[in-house]
Design a protein around this motif. Structure first.
Motif, short mmCIF file in Angstrom:
data_model
loop_
_atom_site.label_atom_id
_atom_site.label_comp_id
_atom_site.label_asym_id
_atom_site.label_seq_id
_atom_site.Cartn_x
_atom_site.Cartn_y
_atom_site.Cartn_z
N ARG A 1 0.83 -1.21 0.00
CA ARG A 1 0.00 0.00 0.00
C ARG A 1 0.86 1.26 0.00
N THR A 2 1.94 1.25 0.77
CA THR A 2 2.85 2.40 0.80
C THR A 2 3.51 2.60 -0.55
N HIS A 3 3.94 1.51 -1.18
CA HIS A 3 4.52 1.60 -2.52
C HIS A 3 3.51 2.22 -3.49
N ARG A 4 2.28 1.76 -3.40
CA ARG A 4 1.22 2.28 -4.28
C ARG A 4 0.98 3.77 -4.04
N ASP A 5 0.95 4.17 -2.77
CA ASP A 5 0.73 5.58 -2.44
C ASP A 5 1.89 6.45 -2.91
N LEU A 6 3.12 5.97 -2.75
CA LEU A 6 4.28 6.71 -3.23
C LEU A 6 4.23 6.89 -4.75
N ALA A 7 3.84 5.84 -5.45
CA ALA A 7 3.72 5.92 -6.91
C ALA A 7 2.63 6.91 -7.30
N SER A 8 1.52 6.91 -6.57
CA SER A 8 0.43 7.85 -6.87
C SER A 8 0.86 9.29 -6.63
N ILE A 9 1.51 9.53 -5.51
CA ILE A 9 1.98 10.89 -5.22
C ILE A 9 2.98 11.33 -6.28
N ASN B 1 8.98 9.17 -9.42
CA ASN B 1 8.90 7.71 -9.58
C ASN B 1 8.42 7.01 -8.32
N GLY B 2 8.28 7.76 -7.22
CA GLY B 2 7.77 7.18 -5.98
C GLY B 2 8.71 6.20 -5.32
N THR B 3 10.01 6.49 -5.37
CA THR B 3 10.97 5.54 -4.80
C THR B 3 10.90 5.46 -3.29
N GLY B 4 10.46 6.52 -2.64
CA GLY B 4 10.36 6.50 -1.19
C GLY B 4 11.64 6.80 -0.45
N THR B 5 12.69 7.14 -1.18
CA THR B 5 13.97 7.42 -0.54
C THR B 5 14.23 8.91 -0.35
N VAL B 6 13.31 9.73 -0.79
CA VAL B 6 13.49 11.18 -0.76
C VAL B 6 12.98 11.73 0.58
N SER B 7 13.68 12.73 1.09
CA SER B 7 13.26 13.31 2.37
C SER B 7 11.94 14.06 2.22
N LEU B 8 11.22 14.14 3.30
CA LEU B 8 9.97 14.91 3.32
C LEU B 8 10.25 16.37 3.02
N GLU B 9 11.37 16.88 3.49
CA GLU B 9 11.76 18.27 3.23
C GLU B 9 11.87 18.54 1.73
N ASN B 10 12.51 17.65 1.00
CA ASN B 10 12.66 17.83 -0.44
C ASN B 10 11.33 17.70 -1.16
N THR B 11 10.51 16.76 -0.71
CA THR B 11 9.19 16.60 -1.32
C THR B 11 8.35 17.85 -1.10
N LEU B 12 8.37 18.41 0.11
CA LEU B 12 7.62 19.63 0.37
C LEU B 12 8.14 20.81 -0.43
N ALA B 13 9.44 20.87 -0.66
CA ALA B 13 10.02 21.94 -1.48
C ALA B 13 9.46 21.87 -2.90
N VAL B 14 9.35 20.66 -3.44
CA VAL B 14 8.79 20.49 -4.78
C VAL B 14 7.30 20.86 -4.78
N LEU B 15 6.57 20.40 -3.77
CA LEU B 15 5.15 20.72 -3.69
C LEU B 15 4.92 22.23 -3.58
N ARG B 16 5.81 22.91 -2.88
CA ARG B 16 5.70 24.37 -2.77
C ARG B 16 5.92 25.03 -4.12
N VAL B 17 6.92 24.57 -4.88
CA VAL B 17 7.16 25.11 -6.23
C VAL B 17 5.91 24.92 -7.09
N LEU B 18 5.24 23.79 -6.92
CA LEU B 18 4.07 23.48 -7.73
C LEU B 18 2.79 24.11 -7.21
#
Length: 100
Positions: free
Chosen positions: A7-15, A49-66
């Motif tokens: 389920r986590t893999h699926r959610d990462l891929a969806s995000i 690609n939803g690898t799950g190895t990226v920090s939450l900080e980096n993900t939020l930075a991308v979400l902020r740009v978007l």
């Protein structure tokens, strides 16, 4: 290290797919989003690609740009739901103390 559930893999891929779609909707290249977020293109690829190895900080930075970080952060607020508000009023302590 804990094993990641299906389920986590699926959610990462969806995000990741949602992030890629937002980037394309805005007409932004991957390199431009990575530069604006202060990350590498490889890190953005890992998010998309939803690898799950990226920090939450980096993900939020991308979400902020978007332009969707506030919506994502807001979605995790339990006080935005009726159930969350109900339980918070009943059980959320003013302070948390270490027993002892």
């Amino acid at each position: 290290m804990a094993r990641t559930s299906h389920r986590t893999h699926r959610d990462l891929a969806s995000i990741g797919e949602h992030v890629r779609n937002w980037r394309k909707i805005h007409g932004l290249t991957a390199q431009l989003v990575a530069d604006r977020a202060g990350i590498t293109r490889t890190t953005l690829r890992n998010i998309e690609n939803g690898t799950g190895t990226v920090s939450l900080e980096n993900t939020l930075a991308v979400l902020r740009v978007l332009g969707v970080a506030d919506a994502v952060v807001g979605a995790t607020d339990p006080l935005t739901t009726e159930m969350g508000r109900f339980h918070a009023e009943r059980t959320l302590p003013q302070r948390v103390r270490i027993p002892g």
